[in-house]
Design an enzyme around this catalytic site. Structure first.
Site, PDB file in Angstrom:
ATOM      1  CD  GLU A   1      -2.036   0.934   3.185  1.00  0.00           C
ATOM      2  OE1 GLU A   1      -2.816   1.791   3.592  1.00  0.00           O
ATOM      3  OE2 GLU A   1      -1.639  -0.014   3.886  1.00  0.00           O
TER       4      GLU A   1
ATOM      5  CG  ASP B   1      16.352  -0.872  11.378  1.00  0.00           C
ATOM      6  OD1 ASP B   1      17.074  -0.132  12.074  1.00  0.00           O
ATOM      7  OD2 ASP B   1      16.528  -1.026  10.159  1.00  0.00           O
TER       8      ASP B   1
END
Ligand code: ADP
Length: 289
Positions: free
Chosen positions: A93, A195
């Site tokens: 998306e 991360d």
């Protein structure tokens, strides 16, 4: 158009209506090439790399899906992964970003994600941190997990990369001494982004926090918090609001450096430069505690 044949194939797989397909380069990633695939009102975000790196995108999808299932914070929905024409790809998306997220909203959402617990530390698949492999075999013992799969793995890479023996020796001594950081602290296995530096977060146009490009696993929530402080700082409002939902242990400040050592060693292994010296200084400080 650079991605003409791949884009045409993706458009077919996405069952887009016939029409003019545009590819708009998107810059800012560290690892992959990226573009927006546009066909009329339809827009998708596509990352591309060498075909042999498909497993990296499959693992990214597993991480994004895990966070999405937690229903705690917005992540892009992944529609396709695959390889074609010597390229591996991930199609997701397309999110329109509107700047950085409000610290309080981000804190509430991240704390909620961290409150998704597993029985063991690890993840359903291995993934990558930057482009370095990250092993996630499930383990009930956090210290053992961190020693083997995080600190130990990066030290092995550092040795293979020919870094200073002093760095490796000191790192190995630290690795043998991890228990001292956990004498009174026993973390649970929280769903982590893995991360979470400032380059992997933002807000959508409605102001909802969005995170992306994860290296997911179940681990100590402090590891995500530490990474948020490594390259920048989310601000005191963030930590105040976060602690209302998930208390932060008083030993966090010491473990923060231990957790960030993993990322600094990874940077040293990927980019060299001053990161090895930075890692060595961190190890010396941690050994001295
Ligand atoms: P890399 O894996 O190469 O590090 P990222 O996943 O960080 O790449 O993406 C690169 C940039 O693309 C990001 O900094 C962000 O600005 C943008 N981006 C990431 N995901 C999306 C998305 N789903 N929709 C739109 N833009 C995105």
């Amino acid at each position: 158009m650079k991605w003409r044949s791949l884009s045409a194939s993706l458009a077919r797989q996405l069952q887009l209506p016939d029409g003019d397909i545009q590819t708009v380069p998107v810059h800012g990633g560290d690892i992959n090439q990226a573009f927006r695939l546009e066909c009329g009102v339809h827009k998708y975000f596509v990352k591309v790399n060498r075909a042999d790196l498909l497993s990296m995108f499959v693992a990214e999808k597993a991480g994004l899906d895990a966070i999405r299932r937690s229903q705690t914070i917005r992540v892009p929905e992944v529609l396709l992964t695959g390889d074609e024409d010597n390229y591996a790809y991930i199609v997701m998306e397309n999110i329109e970003f509107g700047g950085q997220a409000d610290a309080g909203r981000l804190a509430t959402a991240i704390a909620a994600m961290h409150c998704c617990f597993e029985e063991q530390f690890g993840f359903e698949c291995d993934n990558t941190i930057g482009s370095t492999p990250q092993h996630n075999a499930f383990n009930t013992d956090w210290i053992d997990f961190w020693r083997q799969h995080r600190l130990g793995f990066q030290l092995e890479l550092a040795q293979q990369n020919g870094f200073d023996a002093g760095l490796i020796d000191a790192g190995n001594r630290l690795s043998e001494n991890l228990v001292k950081f956990f004498e009174t602290y026993h973390p649970r296995a929280s769903l982590l982004h893995g991360d979470l530096w400032s380059g992997n977060q933002g807000a959508d146009l409605d102001g909802n926090p969005v995170i992306y490009d994860p290296a997911c696993y179940y681990g100590d929530h402090e590891a995500d918090l530490a990474m948020m402080e490594l390259f920048g700082h989310p601000g005191h409002n963030f930590f105040n609001r976060y602690s209302e939902h998930f208390p932060i242990d008083s030993g966090y400040a010491e473990r923060r450096e231990l957790y960030n050592l993993y990322h600094v060693l990874n940077h040293a292994n990927l980019f060299g430069g001053g990161y090895a010296a930075q890692a060595q200084r961190m190890i010396e400080r941690l050994l001295a505690l």
